[in-house]
Write an enzyme that holds these catalytic residues in place. Structure first.
Site, PDB file in Angstrom:
ATOM      1  N   HIS A 193       4.237  -1.361  -0.511  1.00  0.00           N
ATOM      2  CA  HIS A 193       5.624  -1.131  -0.116  1.00  0.00           C
ATOM      3  C   HIS A 193       6.493  -1.080  -1.368  1.00  0.00           C
ATOM      4  O   HIS A 193       6.108  -1.564  -2.434  1.00  0.00           O
ATOM      5  CB  HIS A 193       6.120  -2.224   0.838  1.00  0.00           C
ATOM      6  CG  HIS A 193       6.039  -3.609   0.272  1.00  0.00           C
ATOM      7  ND1 HIS A 193       4.866  -4.332   0.260  1.00  0.00           N
ATOM      8  CD2 HIS A 193       6.973  -4.403  -0.313  1.00  0.00           C
ATOM      9  CE1 HIS A 193       5.083  -5.514  -0.294  1.00  0.00           C
ATOM     10  NE2 HIS A 193       6.353  -5.582  -0.663  1.00  0.00           N
ATOM     11  N   ARG A 236       0.538  -4.694  -8.559  1.00  0.00           N
ATOM     12  CA  ARG A 236       1.481  -3.580  -8.682  1.00  0.00           C
ATOM     13  C   ARG A 236       0.739  -2.252  -8.655  1.00  0.00           C
ATOM     14  O   ARG A 236      -0.326  -2.109  -9.251  1.00  0.00           O
ATOM     15  CB  ARG A 236       2.297  -3.725  -9.962  1.00  0.00           C
ATOM     16  CG  ARG A 236       3.109  -5.021  -9.988  1.00  0.00           C
ATOM     17  CD  ARG A 236       3.791  -5.246 -11.324  1.00  0.00           C
ATOM     18  NE  ARG A 236       4.546  -6.491 -11.313  1.00  0.00           N
ATOM     19  CZ  ARG A 236       4.030  -7.674 -11.609  1.00  0.00           C
ATOM     20  NH1 ARG A 236       2.758  -7.763 -11.967  1.00  0.00           N
ATOM     21  NH2 ARG A 236       4.769  -8.760 -11.562  1.00  0.00           N
TER      22      ARG A 236
END
Length: 243
Positions: free
Chosen positions: A67, A86
């Site tokens: 997200h 990440r």
């Protein structure tokens, strides 16, 4: 591939897609390119759902789902985690192998939209208070939102009941004063506002405004006083009542 996409999207001769969903993604990609040129994470814009939340709406995301936050002000609550992986659009380290192994690769539109369940609504002269509950399908946390609407500048006082758990509070809008519930013994409290922490041996002296945050111990209720017309939003997060 990213360079070719940038070249096409940033070309003076670029023509947006006729399909709205693609056109929105193209616009987002052009915007993100200004901050992260050449980043492979830009490709994810064409793979992820683009979601707009209205005020007082929420969305729940399960673990291991990619997200990204784009703009606006939100309250983000996360369960305890031992890792943040990440995927792109960041100067920080990206663990590609861990990322590929942890993703669920679930497709479709997200199903975790929440508008909050109205627990109670009470009105007094010139004011009202609404309690909304946002309860995701996990035991780690829930969010309670208390919405105080005032049509006059006269003083109004509301007592919010205690719960059997410590809670973290955030003021999203408005201003006022807080103190511990009369049925609970005063305790040492602190309020964080504008990055500064102010303390008091008695919460009765604590003033709050947008952006303030404070912790309330288990078993203590909260008395809120406001003299301003308008809206006061108080957000409380604690462990889920389902836990």
């Amino acid at each position: 591939a990213v360079r070719e996409m940038e070249k096409r999207l940033l070309s003076p001769d670029f023509t947006p897609s006729k399909h709205e969903i693609v056109r929105v993604a193209e616009s987002l990609a052009r915007r993100v390119m200004d901050f992260f040129p050449g980043d492979t994470g830009i490709l994810s814009i064409f793979l992820l759902n683009y979601v707009k939340l209205k005020p007082l709406e929420a969305i729940f995301l399960s673990s291991n789902e990619p997200h990204a936050y784009l703009s606006g002000d939100i309250v983000e609550i996360t369960a305890c985690s031992d890792n943040v992986v990440r995927a792109g659009c960041t100067p920080k380290f990206r663990d590609k192998s861990t990322l590929l192994n942890m993703l669920t690769y679930t497709t479709g539109f997200p199903a975790g939209f929440m508008k909050g369940d109205t627990i109670s609504h009470n009105e007094v002269e010139g004011a009202s208070i609404t309690h909304k509950l946002y309860q995701p399908p996990i035991p780690e946390f829930q969010i309670d939102l208390f919405i105080i609407n005032k049509t006059s500048s006269s003083s109004s006082t509301f007592t919010l009941p205690s719960i059997d758990a410590g809670s973290l509070w955030l003021i999203l809008e408005g201003e006022g004063k807080i103190q511990s519930s009369p049925s609970s013994p005063p305790s040492s409290s602190s309020v964080i506002q504008n990055g500064n922490c102010s303390s008091s041996s008695s919460p009765s002296s604590l003033e709050i405004e947008k952006g303030a945050a404070f912790f309330l111990p288990s078993g203590e209720g909260l008395v809120v006083n406001t003299e301003c017309a308008g809206r006061l939003l108080l957000c409380r997060t604690t462990e889920s009542a389902k836990s």
